[in-house]
Write an enzyme that holds these catalytic residues in place. Structure first.
Site: not given
Length: 306
Positions: A26, A93-94, A157, A216, A222, A248, A284
């Protein structure tokens, strides 16, 4: 990695939209659209999803010469997103055993040659496995030694690793980081004492050798911290449509300003502007602006460009 985006709850079935995603990708796309030369280093599977990732990056003008196609059977990583409540999105997620989890120092270090000015890393890659963590640390160390500016976005994450594991991995990277970017809740993940207040936390990070810390704050804008003090910037007012990818987009805008030699206030202003584009559009990276579109938010509501 590839991304499947649902229009509703996954358990109810229905259609999915196929695209690509990944924090580093991204940022790469955001920078390329703003007119910068961008090189992407990583590993994808020898499958159709891997081909989609590389095709998308190339279509956005990104150099993929140092991308590796895994020939051992590891698949390209995948994520699923589903809107659950307003702008609240759930991501699955995978990535365990994926090609990206096996990225190694040998895959990424060659990309640091030939006039590289900034190396952008995130805390997502080292969460994928030991080889990926080794690659990130090697890249940061090599780049810092070569005088390349190293940017680390914590990008935690919780579905990939625990906060303790993240802290153990990310804290040593501060010695090789010039610019640290984190949200308010991510800053403690790089501290020896996670209970410290923001002022103490920022001082600790700067004392560790980091030249600049950018926090952020979402809809509150920010703040950039350096040894000279703090610089604040308000967020751009925008009707939020999709918050995924906003961080991102912020990083892409900030690094763009840095590469253009802009001062701190100007870098922050560009960062909150690119983040606003991401928030105001779905996907995204799909809504990220080109360089000549950065002024669109300054147009009156209802403007039609003809």
């Amino acid at each position: 990695m590839a991304a499947l985006r649902a229009n509703g709850a996954l358990r109810l079935g229905g259609s999915l939209g196929l695209s690509v995603a990944g924090a580093e990708s991204n940022v790469a796309i955001g920078l390329a659209r703003l007119g910068h030369r961008v090189r992407w280093a990583g590993r994808v599977g020898a499958d159709e999803l891997g081909a989609l990732v590389l095709r998308t990056l190339r279509a956005e003008g990104i150099d993929t010469e140092h991308a590796v196609t895994d020939d051992t059977g590891r698949p390209t990583g995948l994520l699923l997103t589903e809107p659950r409540l307003g702008t609240l999105t759930r991501v699955s997620y995978y990535r365990a055993g994926s090609a990206g989890s096996a990225v190694s120092p040998a895959d990424v270090l060659p990309a640091l040659a030939s006039g590289t000015r900034v190396l952008h890393l995130t805390g997502i890659t080292p969460a994928l496995g030991p080889s990926a963590a080794e690659a990130v640390l090697a890249a940061a160390t090599t780049a810092r030694d070569a005088g390349i500016t190293v940017c680390l976005d914590v990008n935690y994450r919780s579905r990939l690793w625990t906060s303790d594991h993240a802290r153990t991995t990310l804290r040593p990277m501060l010695a090789h980081t010039d610019l640290l970017i984190a949200s308010e809740d991510e800053l403690p993940l790089v501290l020896e004492r996670p209970g410290a207040g923001e002022s103490e936390a920022v001082h600790s990070v700067l004392a560790a050798g980091v030249g600049e810390v950018v926090i952020k704050r979402g809809a509150r804008g920010a703040t950039s911290f350096t040894a000279d003090g703090a610089t604040d910037c308000a967020a751009r007012p925008v009707d939020a449509v999709d918050l995924v990818g906003a961080g991102d987009a912020f990083v892409a805008g900030y690094l763009s300003g840095l590469l253009n030699g802009a001062d701190l206030p100007s870098r922050l202003h560009r960062a909150v502007t690119t983040a606003a584009f991401a928030v105001a559009t779905r996907g995204d990276w799909e809504g990220l602006p080109a360089q000549d579109e950065l002024g669109l938010f300054d147009q009156p509501d209802g403007t039609t460009l003809r």
